[in-house]
Design a protein around this motif. Sequence first.
Motif, mmCIF file in Angstrom:
data_model
loop_
_atom_site.group_PDB
_atom_site.id
_atom_site.type_symbol
_atom_site.label_atom_id
_atom_site.label_comp_id
_atom_site.label_asym_id
_atom_site.label_seq_id
_atom_site.Cartn_x
_atom_site.Cartn_y
_atom_site.Cartn_z
ATOM 1 N N TRP A 27 0.944 -1.259 -0.057
ATOM 2 C CA TRP A 27 -0.057 -0.033 0.109
ATOM 3 C C TRP A 27 0.861 1.318 -0.013
ATOM 4 O O TRP A 27 0.601 2.265 -0.490
ATOM 5 C CB TRP A 27 -0.952 -0.042 1.267
ATOM 6 C CG TRP A 27 -1.705 1.247 1.607
ATOM 7 C CD1 TRP A 27 -1.364 2.686 1.291
ATOM 8 C CD2 TRP A 27 -3.036 1.291 1.549
ATOM 9 N NE1 TRP A 27 -2.592 3.146 1.721
ATOM 10 C CE2 TRP A 27 -3.529 2.577 1.841
ATOM 11 C CE3 TRP A 27 -4.181 0.095 1.849
ATOM 12 C CZ2 TRP A 27 -4.705 3.016 2.183
ATOM 13 C CZ3 TRP A 27 -5.284 0.479 2.118
ATOM 14 C CH2 TRP A 27 -5.820 1.909 2.299
ATOM 15 N N GLN A 28 1.892 1.313 0.807
ATOM 16 C CA GLN A 28 2.688 2.575 1.007
ATOM 17 C C GLN A 28 3.422 2.655 -0.277
ATOM 18 O O GLN A 28 3.688 3.791 -0.837
ATOM 19 C CB GLN A 28 3.878 2.016 2.016
ATOM 20 C CG GLN A 28 3.415 1.979 3.421
ATOM 21 C CD GLN A 28 2.492 3.249 3.861
ATOM 22 O OE1 GLN A 28 2.762 4.147 3.819
ATOM 23 N NE2 GLN A 28 1.375 3.060 4.243
ATOM 24 N N GLU A 31 0.804 4.004 -2.929
ATOM 25 C CA GLU A 31 0.457 5.323 -2.823
ATOM 26 C C GLU A 31 1.535 6.439 -3.589
ATOM 27 O O GLU A 31 0.970 7.589 -3.871
ATOM 28 C CB GLU A 31 0.472 5.632 -1.311
ATOM 29 C CG GLU A 31 -0.687 5.352 -0.599
ATOM 30 C CD GLU A 31 -0.864 5.645 0.852
ATOM 31 O OE1 GLU A 31 0.237 5.827 1.625
ATOM 32 O OE2 GLU A 31 -1.881 6.202 1.464
#
Length: 111
Positions: A27-28, A31
Amino acid sequence: MNSSHTNAERQSLIMRAIWMLIFFFVWQIAEVVLLVVVVAQLVMRALNGKVNESLRGFGDSLSQYVAQIGRFATFNTDRKPWPMSDWPLPRPADIETPPPAASDVPKEPQA
């Protein structure tokens, strides 16, 4: 037998927690990639007057992917995101309709 069922549930929850941790790091990264797509689209729109369709589609797919990670992490689904399932397909761009003109808005009856 109840003990083995509880043990299996605990192991399943531990595996899910490991997957959640892995997807947290994914997810990081996603993003940051999404931020790059947003900035690139903004620059292209400013310079060319139109967005890049390939980036638009990728941005939509990536947005859906991040949402899939969130749904998995919050226990809304047991389906693991890509690479455990298919990569989300881009959807058609939203077609925005202009707001109704003042003459189109129905008037309230006067009492």
